[in-house]
Design an enzyme around this catalytic site. Structure first.
Site, PDB file in Angstrom:
ATOM      1  N   LYS A  89       0.849  -1.190   0.142  1.00 22.76           N
ATOM      2  CA  LYS A  89       0.165   0.072  -0.019  1.00 22.76           C
ATOM      3  C   LYS A  89       0.904   1.177  -0.089  1.00 22.76           C
ATOM      4  CE  LYS A  89      -3.697  -2.539   1.995  1.00 22.76           C
ATOM      5  NZ  LYS A  89      -4.412  -3.010   3.029  1.00 22.76           N
ATOM      6  N   GLN A 145      -4.789  -1.644   9.114  1.00 18.23           N
ATOM      7  CA  GLN A 145      -4.674  -2.952   8.570  1.00 18.23           C
ATOM      8  C   GLN A 145      -5.346  -4.062   9.348  1.00 18.23           C
ATOM      9  OE1 GLN A 145      -3.466  -3.598   5.386  1.00 18.23           O
ATOM     10  NE2 GLN A 145      -3.784  -5.750   5.871  1.00 18.23           N
ATOM     11  N   ASP A 173     -11.256   2.404   3.263  1.00 22.82           N
ATOM     12  CA  ASP A 173     -11.323   1.122   3.122  1.00 22.82           C
ATOM     13  C   ASP A 173     -12.760   0.794   2.898  1.00 22.82           C
ATOM     14  OD1 ASP A 173      -9.359  -0.721   3.156  1.00 22.82           O
ATOM     15  OD2 ASP A 173      -9.037  -0.764   5.328  1.00 22.82           O
TER      16      ASP A 173
END
Ligand code: NAP
Length: 280
Positions: A52, A96, A119
């Site tokens: 990422k 995460q 997200d």
């Protein structure tokens, strides 16, 4: 033999489009910044986080990295999120997952400002998707829509079967296909006659989490098959939820593993980061 839907190529296209948009924002004096938080040092999570950060560098946005110890308390994590929510220079916040067991994942997701929820996991983002309002969409299903559209697969009016109903893949996937005017069936572990249901699909999206579960006997001749699964087999080779060898003989188009859905997730995360400027 089915057409191979090239996720690597399409994801690069999307990242290059993001790069151009980022450059245009920079000319207007707007910088974009993603904060990435990892708790603990699970090796798989570290690989995802690094990828990422690399993608951020590729498209030209800043990434702030918070590598917290496994013992970090929920309160400490919530405090950091609150601080990042308040920072004007931070556009996106990503924690995460999974987080260590002593931290309540849902509390963490809820703590992120929905305007920075790149997200797309916050209940407000999911609700907005459900009722067709603007908001961030979960990256993997959003990436699948891009794969289909950019491969000229007609979605409108088609029978779509989604296998799996998880919050991050199956459910948002079904909502997105509905938004694209498909007729959607969602199958799960309690579904009866799975094979018969799958055989009716013009577009079959498989997010079941079981290696090579779907073989040609589940697939209608000429169907488009999207394989979301990622597994390592006994020889450490990657494979999906779909038995590519048999299914590629009956499908008209199919995503491979690796190189199908996988690369799209990060590309769509980058798109969400760039889009954050529009939502904020
Ligand atoms: P998950 O949370 O384990 O969900 C699996 C779903 O499949 C559940 O809804 C389950 O039904 C259903 N299922 C299990 N066995 C079944 C059966 N025999 N028949 C019908 N349905 C069945 O998995 P997930 O997070 O959605 O992920 C699915 C796969 O995609 C995994 O392999 C994961 O690694 C992969 N993945 C890939 C990406 C990517 O970027 N490419 C991103 C996310 C996930 P119930 O709800 O009834 O239990």
């Amino acid at each position: 033999m089915a057409q191979i839907i090239d996720g690597k190529m399409i994801s690069t296209m999307i990242k290059d489009e993001c790069k151009e948009r980022v450059a245009a924002y920079k000319e207007q004096g707007k910088e974009i910044c993603l904060a990435v938080i990892q708790v603990g040092n699970d090796p798989a999570s570290s690989v995802y986080v690094n990828n990422k950060k690399k993608a951020c560098a590729y498209i030209g946005i800043e990434s702030l990295s918070y590598e917290l110890e496994e013992e970090t308390t929920q309160d400490e994590l919530l405090k950091l999120i609150e601080e990042l929510n308040g920072r004007k220079d931070v556009n996106g916040i990503l924690v995460q997952l999974p987080v260590p067991g002593h931290i309540d994942e849902n509390a963490i997701i809820r703590a992120i400002d929905p305007k920075k929820d790149v997200d797309g996991f916050h209940p407000q983002s999911v609700g907005a998707l459900c009722i067709g309002q603007p908001g961030f969409v979960s990256c993997t299903p959003a990436g699948i829509i891009e794969l289909l559209k950019r491969s000229n697969v007609d979605i409108c009016g088609k029978n779509c079967v989604v296998i799996g109903r998880s919050n991050i893949v199956g459910k948002p996937m079904a909502l997105l296909m509905l938004r694209e005017n498909a007729t959607v069936t969602v199958a799960h572990s309690k579904t009866q006659d799975l094979r018969e249901i799958c055989k009716r699909a013009d577009i079959l999206i498989v997010a079941i989490g079981k290696p090579k579960f779907i073989d040609a006997s589940y697939v209608k001749e000429g169907a488009v098959v999207i394989d979301v699964g990622i597994h390592r087999n006994e020889n450490n080779k990657l494979c999906g939820d779909v038995d590519f060898e048999s299914v590629s003989k009956v499908a008209s188009a199919i995503t491979p593993v690796p190189g199908g859905v996988g690369p799209m997730t990060i590309a769509m995360l980058m798109k969400n980061c760039v889009d954050s400027v529009l939502l904020q």
